[in-house]
Scaffold this motif. Structure first.
Motif, PDB file in Angstrom:
ATOM      1  N   GLU A 195     134.476 -30.514 129.126  1.00 22.31           N
ATOM      2  CA  GLU A 195     135.849 -30.390 128.608  1.00 22.31           C
ATOM      3  C   GLU A 195     135.922 -29.885 129.719  1.00 22.31           C
ATOM      4  OE1 GLU A 195     136.064 -30.691 125.549  1.00 22.31           O
ATOM      5  OE2 GLU A 195     134.512 -31.553 125.258  1.00 22.31           O
ATOM      6  N   PHE A 196     136.338 -29.155 130.630  1.00 22.43           N
ATOM      7  CA  PHE A 196     136.496 -28.728 131.987  1.00 22.43           C
ATOM      8  C   PHE A 196     137.304 -30.210 132.748  1.00 22.43           C
ATOM      9  CE2 PHE A 196     136.561 -27.856 136.142  1.00 22.43           C
ATOM     10  CZ  PHE A 196     137.792 -27.494 136.501  1.00 22.43           C
ATOM     11  N   GLU A 197     136.263 -31.009 132.951  1.00 24.36           N
ATOM     12  CA  GLU A 197     135.982 -32.442 133.331  1.00 24.36           C
ATOM     13  C   GLU A 197     137.568 -33.322 132.437  1.00 24.36           C
ATOM     14  OE1 GLU A 197     133.042 -32.274 136.909  1.00 24.36           O
ATOM     15  OE2 GLU A 197     132.865 -33.712 134.676  1.00 24.36           O
ATOM     16  N   ARG A 198     137.371 -32.843 130.990  1.00 18.53           N
ATOM     17  CA  ARG A 198     138.168 -33.701 130.072  1.00 18.53           C
ATOM     18  C   ARG A 198     139.371 -33.775 130.102  1.00 18.53           C
ATOM     19  NH1 ARG A 198     133.471 -33.410 126.892  1.00 18.53           N
ATOM     20  NH2 ARG A 198     132.502 -35.476 126.966  1.00 18.53           N
ATOM     21  N   MET A 199     139.302 -32.094 130.507  1.00 19.93           N
ATOM     22  CA  MET A 199     141.335 -31.315 131.037  1.00 19.93           C
ATOM     23  C   MET A 199     142.076 -31.906 132.411  1.00 19.93           C
ATOM     24  SD  MET A 199     141.440 -27.175 129.105  1.00 19.93           S
ATOM     25  CE  MET A 199     140.438 -26.863 130.979  1.00 19.93           C
ATOM     26  N   LEU A 200     141.183 -31.728 132.847  1.00 18.32           N
ATOM     27  CA  LEU A 200     141.956 -32.433 134.157  1.00 18.32           C
ATOM     28  C   LEU A 200     142.013 -34.114 133.833  1.00 18.32           C
ATOM     29  CD1 LEU A 200     139.311 -31.329 136.889  1.00 18.32           C
ATOM     30  CD2 LEU A 200     141.565 -29.946 135.793  1.00 18.32           C
ATOM     31  N   VAL A 201     140.861 -34.529 133.547  1.00 12.03           N
ATOM     32  CA  VAL A 201     141.710 -35.887 133.228  1.00 12.03           C
ATOM     33  C   VAL A 201     142.544 -36.455 132.507  1.00 12.03           C
ATOM     34  CG1 VAL A 201     140.513 -38.203 132.383  1.00 12.03           C
ATOM     35  CG2 VAL A 201     138.850 -36.832 133.918  1.00 12.03           C
ATOM     36  N   ARG A 202     142.870 -35.099 130.948  1.00 10.11           N
ATOM     37  CA  ARG A 202     143.956 -35.855 130.395  1.00 10.11           C
ATOM     38  C   ARG A 202     145.218 -35.895 131.338  1.00 10.11           C
ATOM     39  NH1 ARG A 202     140.251 -33.393 126.961  1.00 10.11           N
ATOM     40  NH2 ARG A 202     141.355 -30.940 126.500  1.00 10.11           N
ATOM     41  N   SER A 203     144.700 -34.400 132.187  1.00 10.97           N
ATOM     42  CA  SER A 203     146.157 -33.475 132.556  1.00 10.97           C
ATOM     43  C   SER A 203     147.140 -35.103 133.515  1.00 10.97           C
ATOM     44  CB  SER A 203     145.985 -33.067 133.121  1.00 10.97           C
ATOM     45  OG  SER A 203     145.176 -32.719 135.214  1.00 10.97           O
ATOM     46  N   GLY A 204     145.987 -35.900 133.710  1.00 12.79           N
ATOM     47  CA  GLY A 204     146.460 -37.433 134.513  1.00 12.79           C
ATOM     48  C   GLY A 204     145.680 -37.198 136.390  1.00 12.79           C
ATOM     49  N   ILE A 205     145.131 -36.064 136.258  1.00 10.18           N
ATOM     50  CA  ILE A 205     144.055 -36.416 137.225  1.00 10.18           C
ATOM     51  C   ILE A 205     142.862 -36.669 137.414  1.00 10.18           C
ATOM     52  CG2 ILE A 205     142.434 -34.757 138.783  1.00 10.18           C
ATOM     53  CD1 ILE A 205     143.617 -32.336 137.892  1.00 10.18           C
ATOM     54  N   ARG A 206     142.408 -38.117 138.498  1.00  7.98           N
ATOM     55  CA  ARG A 206     141.471 -39.286 138.647  1.00  7.98           C
ATOM     56  C   ARG A 206     140.416 -38.427 138.916  1.00  7.98           C
ATOM     57  NH1 ARG A 206     142.880 -44.862 139.046  1.00  7.98           N
ATOM     58  NH2 ARG A 206     145.104 -45.136 138.905  1.00  7.98           N
ATOM     59  N   LEU A 207     139.209 -37.981 138.780  1.00 11.59           N
ATOM     60  CA  LEU A 207     138.388 -37.177 138.515  1.00 11.59           C
ATOM     61  C   LEU A 207     136.650 -38.266 138.877  1.00 11.59           C
ATOM     62  CD1 LEU A 207     136.786 -34.953 139.105  1.00 11.59           C
ATOM     63  CD2 LEU A 207     136.103 -34.476 136.889  1.00 11.59           C
ATOM     64  N   ILE A 208     136.300 -38.369 140.493  1.00  7.63           N
ATOM     65  CA  ILE A 208     135.534 -38.950 141.047  1.00  7.63           C
ATOM     66  C   ILE A 208     134.664 -38.184 141.410  1.00  7.63           C
ATOM     67  CG2 ILE A 208     134.597 -40.899 142.154  1.00  7.63           C
ATOM     68  CD1 ILE A 208     137.646 -42.187 142.493  1.00  7.63           C
ATOM     69  N   LYS A 209     132.720 -38.688 141.065  1.00  8.08           N
ATOM     70  CA  LYS A 209     131.899 -37.782 141.935  1.00  8.08           C
ATOM     71  C   LYS A 209     131.207 -37.972 142.176  1.00  8.08           C
ATOM     72  CE  LYS A 209     131.295 -35.953 137.581  1.00  8.08           C
ATOM     73  NZ  LYS A 209     130.933 -35.282 136.217  1.00  8.08           N
TER      74      LYS A 209
END
Length: 327
Positions: A195-209
């Motif tokens: 949920e934390f990472e989905r929030m980041l992505v919804r906020s416009g952050i590109r998240l790559i792991k």
């Protein structure tokens, strides 16, 4: 997502040295020496990476005392690296121009090569645009906070790229294996992190792991290199030594982490990292492939004429202020 790599299986059972044929032992020794040599050359190449330009790669490598095969491999590595670093500069400019927000997580076992990959990504970029976050162990106050709280201030604003050299996934790895948190805290982490990472992505952050994957044998070799190289001993902490002993515990923790946190919005990408140079090139190319970036056109830069004034005279510097020229 289940693990089935050589890393996950650990070292395969082998016969003792006394049971192996002499020819096999000699072959193994030659292979070990060759791998140690490649590791030493990698350290030398890092200096070259910083000093030479693309146009001088051939001339610089021709001056190295290496055989033809090594020369070819190293020349190929440099050419690919510099090409990719030019593309990273274009990506940086595009991120800054468009206001994108990018977060890249680097995880993996100790000595897996995360730091080397991060260094090559950031080597020629603007530190005001692309920065690295490597947080120490939490202090007493931070341990009482919401777990993700100390990571949030480091997230990017528009036009920034942030690389986490280890991240909130410490909870699923080192903290869990070393007993720095409870199993209830680990379970809460696994419930919260998607949920934390989905929030980041919804906020416009590109998240790559990225997970850097190395074999049991390769980590053993790299640890020996650190033990016997005075310039690398600082990289080997008591925690690293303990992680070596608990290889299987880390494998189980990693497998569960990937299974519980591999989500469509922020999937894990595994980098085969037994070969350091290939791992860096593959990781950088894969990172670039995430973005449909364009080269940003810059206005032509013209160097202005220096102003000169008749009433200005440069004052001499006292000799005692100069650094002694010993070289």
């Amino acid at each position: 997502m289940s693990g089935s790599s050589k890393e996950d299986r650990g070292a395969e059972p082998t016969s003792s040295a006394s049971e192996q044929p002499a020819a096999q032992r000699k072959s193994d020794d030659r292979d070990l020496v060759a791998r140690i040599r490649r590791d030493l050359l990698d350290g030398y190449d890092e200096e070259l990476e910083l000093e030479i330009e693309d146009r001088a790669v051939d001339e610089a490598l021709l001056s190295l005392d290496v055989n033809g095969h090594e020369h070819s491999d190293r020349l190929s590595y440099f050419k690919h690296l510099f090409r990719l670093q030019r593309e990273l500069v274009k990506l940086q400019d595009w991120v800054q121009h468009t206001g994108e927000k990018v977060v890249i997580l680097f995880e993996g076992r100790d000595a897996a090569g995360k730091g080397g990959a991060i260094k090559r990504i950031t080597q020629r970029l603007n530190p005001r645009v692309c920065r690295v976050v490597a947080l120490p162990a939490p202090n007493d106050r931070e341990r009482t906070q919401w777990y993700f709280q100390r990571y949030v201030p480091h997230l990017p604003a528009a036009g920034e790229i942030v690389l986490f050299d280890r991240s909130w996934y410490n909870r699923a790895g080192v903290e869990r294996v070393m007993g720095f948190c409870t199993e209830n805290e680990v379970e809460e982490f696994f419930r919260s992190v998607p949920e934390f990472e989905r929030m980041l992505v919804r906020s416009g952050i590109r998240l790559i792991k990225y997970w850097f994957s190395i074999s049991d044998e390769e980590q053993h070799l790299r640890f020996l290199g650190r033990i016997h190289d005075p310039l690398k001993q600082w990289k080997l902490s008591p925690m690293d030594l303990e992680s070596r002993r608990r290889w299987e515990d880390y494998t189980r923790a990693k497998e569960l982490m990937l299974e519980r946190t591999h989500i469509p919005e922020a999937p894990w990408w595994v980098v085969a990292a037994d070969d350091k140079k290939r791992a860096r090139l593959n990781c950088i190319q894969h990172l670039l492939d995430h973005f449909d970036y364009q080269e940003v056109q810059r206005t032509e830069v013209r160097l202005p004429e220096r102003e000169r004034h008749a009433d200005y005279s440069r004052q001499p510097v006292p000799p005692e202020m100069f650094v002694p020229e010993r070289f």
